[in-house]
Write an enzyme that holds these catalytic residues in place. Structure first.
Site, PDB file in Angstrom:
ATOM      1  N   GLU A 146      51.174  -0.164  24.150  1.00  0.00           N
ATOM      2  CA  GLU A 146      51.524   1.332  23.756  1.00  0.00           C
ATOM      3  C   GLU A 146      53.107   1.338  24.009  1.00  0.00           C
ATOM      4  O   GLU A 146      53.863   1.871  23.137  1.00  0.00           O
ATOM      5  CB  GLU A 146      50.728   2.180  24.174  1.00  0.00           C
ATOM      6  CG  GLU A 146      49.335   2.493  23.596  1.00  0.00           C
ATOM      7  CD  GLU A 146      48.324   1.708  24.545  1.00  0.00           C
ATOM      8  OE1 GLU A 146      47.164   1.657  24.308  1.00  0.00           O
ATOM      9  OE2 GLU A 146      48.897   1.254  25.433  1.00  0.00           O
ATOM     10  N   PHE A 213      35.592  10.760  28.880  1.00  0.00           N
ATOM     11  CA  PHE A 213      36.228   9.488  28.859  1.00  0.00           C
ATOM     12  C   PHE A 213      37.727   9.301  28.315  1.00  0.00           C
ATOM     13  O   PHE A 213      37.664  10.218  27.128  1.00  0.00           O
ATOM     14  CB  PHE A 213      35.308   8.629  28.601  1.00  0.00           C
ATOM     15  CG  PHE A 213      35.860   7.172  28.160  1.00  0.00           C
ATOM     16  CD1 PHE A 213      36.162   6.236  29.655  1.00  0.00           C
ATOM     17  CD2 PHE A 213      36.119   6.634  27.068  1.00  0.00           C
ATOM     18  CE1 PHE A 213      36.591   5.209  29.284  1.00  0.00           C
ATOM     19  CE2 PHE A 213      36.602   5.290  26.916  1.00  0.00           C
ATOM     20  CZ  PHE A 213      36.750   4.277  28.186  1.00  0.00           C
ATOM     21  N   GLN A 214      38.636   8.787  28.882  1.00  0.00           N
ATOM     22  CA  GLN A 214      39.992   8.823  28.403  1.00  0.00           C
ATOM     23  C   GLN A 214      40.678   9.903  27.973  1.00  0.00           C
ATOM     24  O   GLN A 214      41.432   9.993  27.073  1.00  0.00           O
ATOM     25  CB  GLN A 214      39.981   7.610  27.252  1.00  0.00           C
ATOM     26  CG  GLN A 214      39.810   6.371  27.524  1.00  0.00           C
ATOM     27  CD  GLN A 214      40.104   5.109  26.733  1.00  0.00           C
ATOM     28  OE1 GLN A 214      40.082   5.510  25.540  1.00  0.00           O
ATOM     29  NE2 GLN A 214      40.491   3.968  27.251  1.00  0.00           N
ATOM     30  N   LYS A 263      39.560  14.276  18.472  1.00  0.00           N
ATOM     31  CA  LYS A 263      39.064  13.259  17.582  1.00  0.00           C
ATOM     32  C   LYS A 263      38.343  14.013  16.256  1.00  0.00           C
ATOM     33  O   LYS A 263      38.190  13.674  15.356  1.00  0.00           O
ATOM     34  CB  LYS A 263      38.184  12.397  18.422  1.00  0.00           C
ATOM     35  CG  LYS A 263      37.519  11.377  17.130  1.00  0.00           C
ATOM     36  CD  LYS A 263      36.688  10.445  18.104  1.00  0.00           C
ATOM     37  CE  LYS A 263      36.165   9.179  17.065  1.00  0.00           C
ATOM     38  NZ  LYS A 263      35.505   8.126  17.940  1.00  0.00           N
ATOM     39  N   MET A 688      72.457  -7.408  38.641  1.00  0.00           N
ATOM     40  CA  MET A 688      72.811  -6.336  39.204  1.00  0.00           C
ATOM     41  C   MET A 688      72.534  -5.535  40.467  1.00  0.00           C
ATOM     42  O   MET A 688      73.396  -5.022  41.063  1.00  0.00           O
ATOM     43  CB  MET A 688      72.838  -5.303  37.875  1.00  0.00           C
ATOM     44  CG  MET A 688      73.540  -4.139  37.813  1.00  0.00           C
ATOM     45  SD  MET A 688      73.835  -3.030  36.182  1.00  0.00           S
ATOM     46  CE  MET A 688      74.696  -4.146  35.382  1.00  0.00           C
TER      47      MET A 688
END
Length: 787
Positions: A146, A213-214, A263, A688
């Site tokens: 993602e 969940f999630q 959902k 750097m």
């Protein structure tokens, strides 16, 4: 869906017209549309918060609000308008509406990743979904994660504009939980650099148990790093939310928005019951208790109008429904939030007041483009300055022609910021190139000695100013003497005196400012056309004295043994980051291909060396992470640029440290056959940071060395062609092949380089003109920790 600008609405309203014919617009897909005649006017909006600003301040040179003639005092009219709008989506599910809105907003490509909580929306993108039929569909690209999807979307947004001249919004679709949290970095990156994104993430169903969940508090996580973050509460909110999201993402200073999609609501159908319940639950804004919990309601009704308020309390805007049942934005207030989204084309003189929103007798205002007043004063100051200097920032990217006219007419040197590279063609004699911490010496020295600074579309980032107390001392003195100072142009009113106190602050776009000033100068040219002659001579002298220096190595002879056991001597010359970039730039210039190229970078010495050594010729030619300094973005940015600009040569200039963070996107490049060019400058170091450890931590190097893989082998694993180079003797031919032999397929060029710092550099905590020009040991202020 095309929103009508507040300026157009105001012009119509002030002219007394009751109808407005929206101009014909051409979408990126080439479809022309024209809106029907529709009455629109500004409205009184009680959503203003913070400090109100009256007519005397200059915010309202024309009437601030013109109420529509509505009979009655209830919200029945705005509720009827909301119903009219929702009726156009009757029978669709929320997921179907979202996809329809993406089409309406001219979205061509969507990046993302799958997951259970986003399946209903994901299904809309399938080529065999019955909604498509023979119609064209949005291209779906599955990324490796993602975070990379977010960077690709940023690349699309950074490198493409809509017909209204504003950046197009990049779109990301992801699932709940880790899908959303993986997007925190690209979303923050987009907010910091002003990149419009619309992020759509799934969420556990509203009926799911706590800690399902999630599931995670995605809206709360995203709220500090977006312009707007919201969870949908029913399908009826979706059409409003999508239009509001695109408007907020693309207007004012662009940025990301986040919409959380439970959902079960993605499959909820917009029927009469859902619409009726939604409308019955809407509250009137004036009846709302504007307390801590008032953000719960996203849509509110505005009494006595046909307008609808969308957004948070104090951070919302007003919309009306036109004859076609589409939302039309209307200017509705002059509070702090509105002033950062709608420029007023107002000039402010001086900042002799404690608060920029205060009404005080010291505040003098004028209108941009007026024939007298502050406009005349400001133009005369510009015309008479002997040592003027221009900083062109990201806000000038759409006005390169106007910038060129002003610079040439008055012979003013021009420097650009990182995000404006190419806005002023660096082949021009007045170009001084990038300024700032790793900028060229010439603009850094000139800006400190200028008597008038014009900062157009830049917010005076700390990488530009160096130590603030020592920034532009000559211009400050000139301001005191009335012969110079600072003119700051910005679309956000909140930037007024935020970092640097200006002599004049112009609340407008860079393009409008330049058009107005150029028009005034054409009407009344300066009498002394040689007043900057000595100033230009100084510029040329500085360029000769302080060029960017590239480390050169002596040839070395080696004895090597080939595969057959034969030994022979070879001569090889090592390379540095700067020499490779300079060779790439030379070949693109000599072949006339530089104007066709878009470059992306990661973060590190390769980023600054590219900014210094590539000849920037076109606006939005450089895609890089500025404020957040996000390593690993180059690959995604480059992919996005190619998807949005298929005829351009898109080149990722990356360091091994940055590339190692996101090279999983080689999978996507190989699968989608995206013909990007990937240059990896490999010194097995985060050089750097290593240089800072050398300067500030007595050479105690830690966490800065890499063990790089064989990138050519990695590329071949994903079916991508590759080239390897480790000596200067091979560079010219292999660079030519990299640039010009692979037009229709991706190619990776792995170049082995030495560890060299990126100079010049302004050490942290030092004035802009106190630069490190050569790589040698010297004392630094170790209390000024680098970042």
């Amino acid at each position: 869906m095309k929103f009508t600008t507040a300026a157009a609405i105001l012009a119509t309203s002030f002219a007394g017209s009751s109808a407005f014919l929206a101009p014909q617009t051409t979408t990126r897909s080439g479809i022309s549309r024209r809106k029907q005649n529709v009455f629109m006017s500004t409205i009184s909006d009680p959503s203003t918060t913070g400090k109100s600003v009256g007519v005397s301040t200059g915010f309202n040179d024309a009437p601030a609000s013109i109420s529509m003639p509505i009979n009655g005092s209830s919200s029945v009219h705005s509720k009827a308008a909301a119903r009219k709008y929702l009726d156009t989506f009757r029978g669709e599910t929320a997921a179907h509406i979202i996809y329809s809105k993406l089409l309406e907003h001219n979205v061509q490509v969507v990046n993302g990743y799958s997951g259970g909580a986003i399946l209903p929306l994901l299904d809309q993108f399938h080529q065999k979904h019955p909604r498509h039929g023979s119609a064209s569909r949005i291209r779906w690209i599955t990324n490796s994660n993602e975070s990379s999807a977010g960077h690709v979307a940023e690349g699309i947004a950074k490198s493409s504009t809509e017909s209204d001249g504003k950046l197009a919004a990049g779109i990301v679709v992801a699932t709940s939980g880790p899908g959303a949290t993986n997007l925190v970095t690209p979303v923050t990156d987009a907010l910091c650099d002003g990149v419009p994104l619309v992020v759509l993430c799934g969420q556990a169903a509203t009926t799911a148990p706590k800690d399902a969940f999630q599931s995670c508090p995605a809206v709360d996580i995203m709220k500090p790093i977006t312009k707007w973050s919201y969870q949908i509460k029913n399908a009826a909110e979706v059409p409003f939310a999508m239009d509001f999201a695109f408007y907020i993402a693309r207007h004012g200073r662009p940025g990301p928005v986040f919409i959380d999609l439970p959902k079960d609501l993605q499959i909820q159908q917009l029927n009469e019951e859902v619409i009726g319940n939604f409308l019955d639950g809407l509250k009137s804004y004036s009846e709302e208790d504007v307390g801590p919990g008032s953000d719960i309601d996203f849509v509110r009704l505005i009494p006595d109008t046909t307008a609808i308020h969308l957004g948070r309390v104090g951070q919302g805007l007003s919309f009306q429904v036109d004859d076609e049942g589409q939302l039309i934005h209307v200017e509705s207030g002059h509070d702090a939030y509105h002033l950062d989204h709608h420029n007023t084309d107002t000039i402010y003189s001086g900042v002799d007041y404690a608060d920029i929103y205060d009404e005080t007798k010291e505040r003098r205002t004028g209108k941009l483009g007026a024939p007298d007043g502050l406009m005349l004063e400001m133009v005369e100051l510009i015309k008479n300055a002997k040592r003027p200097f221009i900083i062109a920032g990201q806000g000038a990217n759409d006005s390169s022609e106007e910038l060129l006219e002003l610079a040439e007419t008055l012979q003013i040197p021009v420097a650009t910021t990182l995000h404006a590279l190419g806005t002023f063609d660096e082949r021009h004699a007045l170009a001084t190139n990038m300024l700032g911490m790793h900028g060229h010496a010439t603009p850094n020295y000139l800006i400190q000695d200028c008597d008038l600074l014009l900062c157009i579309g830049s917010r005076f980032d700390d990488r530009i100013t160096g130590r603030p107390s020592d920034f532009i001392p000559a211009a400050r003195q000139a301001a005191k003497e009335g012969r110079g100072g600072v003119i700051h142009v910005d679309v956000r009113f909140s930037e007024n005196a935020k970092q640097v106190k200006p002599t004049y602050f112009v609340h407008s776009t860079g393009k409008k400012f330049l058009q107005a000033v150029n028009s005034a100068i054409r009407a009344n040219p300066p009498k002394d056309r040689n007043r900057t002659k000595q100033w230009i001579k100084k510029k040329m002298s500085l360029e000769k004295e302080y060029p960017i220096k590239i480390t050169k190595y002596n040839p070395e002879t080696f004895t090597i043994t080939d595969d057959d056991g034969n030994t022979r001597e070879v001569t090889r010359t090592r390379m540095c980051c700067q020499s490779v970039i300079a060779e790439m730039n030379r070949q693109l210039l000599e072949t006339g291909k530089i104007d066709e190229a878009i470059f992306s970078t990661g973060v590190g010495i390769h980023q600054m060396a590219a900014a210094q050594l590539i000849t920037w010729t076109q606006p939005r030619q450089m895609l890089s992470s500025g404020s957040l300094g996000t390593m690993g973005v180059s690959l995604g940015y480059c992919m996005g640029a190619k998807l949005a600009n298929p005829t351009k040569i898109c080149i990722s200039v990356d360091g091994d440290g940055s590339f190692n963070m996101t090279f999983t996107e080689l999978k996507t490049i190989g699968e989608e056959k995206i013909p990007v060019k990937l240059l990896i400058l490999d010194n097995e170091s985060q050089m750097m940071v290593e240089y800072w450890q050398r300067l500030f931590h007595d050479q105690r190097y830690i966490a800065v060395r890499n063990k790089s893989p064989k990138y050519t082998t990695l590329a071949s694993a994903f079916g991508i062609k590759s080239i390897y180079c480790e000596s200067e003797e091979e560079l010219e031919e292999k660079m030519r092949s990299f640039l010009f032999d692979y037009d229709d397929e991706p190619v990776l060029f792995h170049v082995r380089i030495e560890r060299t710092p990126c100079l010049p550099m302004v050490a942290p905590g030092q004035p802009l003109d106190n630069m490190i020009l050569v790589d040698e040991d010297f004392e630094v202020d170790k209390s000024a920790a680098p970042s």
